[in-house]
Design an enzyme around this catalytic site. Structure first.
Site, PDB file in Angstrom:
ATOM      1  CG  HIS A 193      -2.344   0.288   0.901  1.00 20.33           C
ATOM      2  ND1 HIS A 193      -3.163  -0.612   0.246  1.00 20.33           N
ATOM      3  CD2 HIS A 193      -3.114   1.387   1.134  1.00 20.33           C
ATOM      4  CE1 HIS A 193      -4.367  -0.097   0.101  1.00 20.33           C
ATOM      5  NE2 HIS A 193      -4.362   1.124   0.618  1.00 20.33           N
ATOM      6  CG  ASN A 199      -2.166   2.103  -2.338  1.00 19.71           C
ATOM      7  OD1 ASN A 199      -0.958   2.047  -2.511  1.00 19.71           O
ATOM      8  ND2 ASN A 199      -2.734   3.073  -1.618  1.00 19.71           N
ATOM      9  N   GLY A 200      -5.437   0.073  -4.873  1.00 19.95           N
ATOM     10  CA  GLY A 200      -6.148  -1.055  -5.461  1.00 19.95           C
ATOM     11  C   GLY A 200      -6.068  -1.057  -6.975  1.00 19.95           C
ATOM     12  CG  MET A 202      -1.348   2.555  -8.728  1.00 17.92           C
ATOM     13  SD  MET A 202      -0.521   2.707 -10.341  1.00 17.92           S
ATOM     14  CE  MET A 202       1.014   1.826 -10.033  1.00 17.92           C
TER      15      MET A 202
END
Length: 379
Positions: A193, A199-200, A202
């Site tokens: 993270h 982040n998800g 990515m």
């Protein structure tokens, strides 16, 4: 230390062999299908991936609207915030797709930060983009903002963990199947993270990039983001991330359930894409035969094909697809409307066309047949 790639079970290997077989069949189908037939499908699959991944993060834009945004249409029924997120993800996805055969390619921290900027730059500096976070972060349980699902590593640990991940991306587990490595890249990045937000998406983009670099299929056919974006799959996605990742950074945990979940996703997404290609080709052939019988110009089949598969078509999209002048496109769409094959909805710039009362019913019935996806682990 990163989360480690598990040994595959005999059933995992069997499922993986099935996926490879479907992917090679898909590649053959795509190569044998005229480019004109597959161009729209490639764009549709990209739009589905963008819509699916954004949906997981709470940005609701219908995949048909995503396709319109990709085409440059601005009169789309969604908020400006949703438009911005969709277009940002489209830019990142376009770059990911372009890297599938880039010579001299190597993973780097700078590459990942650049991708993050494409996704999140429109939020900078309110939310730091293209740079690692500088404070701690946690993830709430879906639907329950009062409960913490996962606490990410301290900000001071992030640079070293990302260096380790990049080294693994370039050299780690070289004998592992590309689909397994892609799933592990996703798991490690989402648990590190490293950024304040995004982040998800990515992590899912990185997974798509590894698959695309594997080279079996064009990148548009490689992503599982559309599958992950289906509500029941999204819920399972959160559950398996929590189960495997733990409540905090604990890379010694068993990652086998995560691999099994991803193999199921790859398998069912391949089934879905195979069905789409078959359905698209059948629709094109049926509409071409219909056009020949009723004296309709062959190029107009493009507009009818879009209307049948997507449920609607815009005049500007048809114009670009067939490289027509504005007057030609207007005349063609008007003729199809007067023939009852298309029906206008809305006014001026927001107007689009749906199948009209005289659109061949058998074609619509065929394209609307649902697909029954098989779970290879239950077969």
């Amino acid at each position: 230390m990163l989360y480690r790639t598990p040994a595959l079970t005999s059933k995992d290997r069997e499922v993986l062999e099935g996926i490879d077989k479907m992917r090679h069949e898909l590649r053959h189908q795509v190569l044998q299908t005229p480019t004109k037939w597959t161009a729209g499908l490639r764009k549709t699959l990209t739009a589905n991936a963008i819509a699916g991944s954004n949906t997981i993060e709470g940005y609701k834009v219908d995949s048909v609207d995503v396709e319109d945004l990709i085409d440059g249409e601005q009169e789309v029924a969604t908020s400006e915030a949703n438009k911005a997120e969709t277009l940002a993800y489209q830019h990142a996805m376009t770059y990911v797709q372009s890297l599938h055969d880039a010579p001299g390619f190597a993973y780097s921290v700078w590459l990942l930060n650049a991708l993050h900027w494409m996704l999140q730059g429109h939020h900078h500096p309110r939310k730091l983009a293209g740079q690692f976070r500088r404070r701690g972060v946690w993830i709430n349980e879906p639907g329950d903002p009062q409960e913490v699902a996962y606490i990410a590593p301290d900000a001071e640990q992030v640079p070293a963990l990302m260096d380790e991940l990049v080294e693994w991306l370039n050299q780690g587990d070289p004998d592992a199947h590309v689909l397994v490595r892609a799933a592990m890249a996703h798991l490690n990045l989402v648990n590190i993270h490293p950024w304040a937000d995004g982040n998800g998406r990515m992590s899912r983009s990185l997974q798509t990039l590894l698959i695309a670099r594997g080279g079996t299929l064009a990148p548009e056919f490689s992503s599982i983001e559309a599958w992950l974006g289906k509500p029941k799959n999204t819920w399972e996605y959160y559950k398996i991330l929590s189960r495997v990742g733990g409540k905090e950074w604990t890379p010694d945990r068993d990652t086998a359930p995560w691999i099994r979940f991803n193999l199921l996703a790859y398998h069912q997404q391949s089934q879905s894409v195979q069905h789409r290609i078959t359905r698209s080709n059948r629709c094109w052939i049926d509409l071409t035969e219909y056009a020949e019988r009723h004296g309709i110009d062959e190029r107009q089949v493009t507009a009818l094909h879009d209307a049948a598969l997507a449920g609607r078509v815009r005049r500007a999209r048809y114009q670009r697809a067939e490289n027509l002048s504005n007057q030609q496109a207007v005349r063609d769409v008007r003729a199809l409307t007067e023939a009852g094959l298309l029906e206008a909805v809305g006014n001026t710039k927001a107007r689009y066309y749906v199948p009209g009362p005289d659109f061949p019913a058998d074609v619509l019935e065929a394209v609307r047949q649902p697909i029954r996806l098989v779970d290879p682990y239950e077969d």
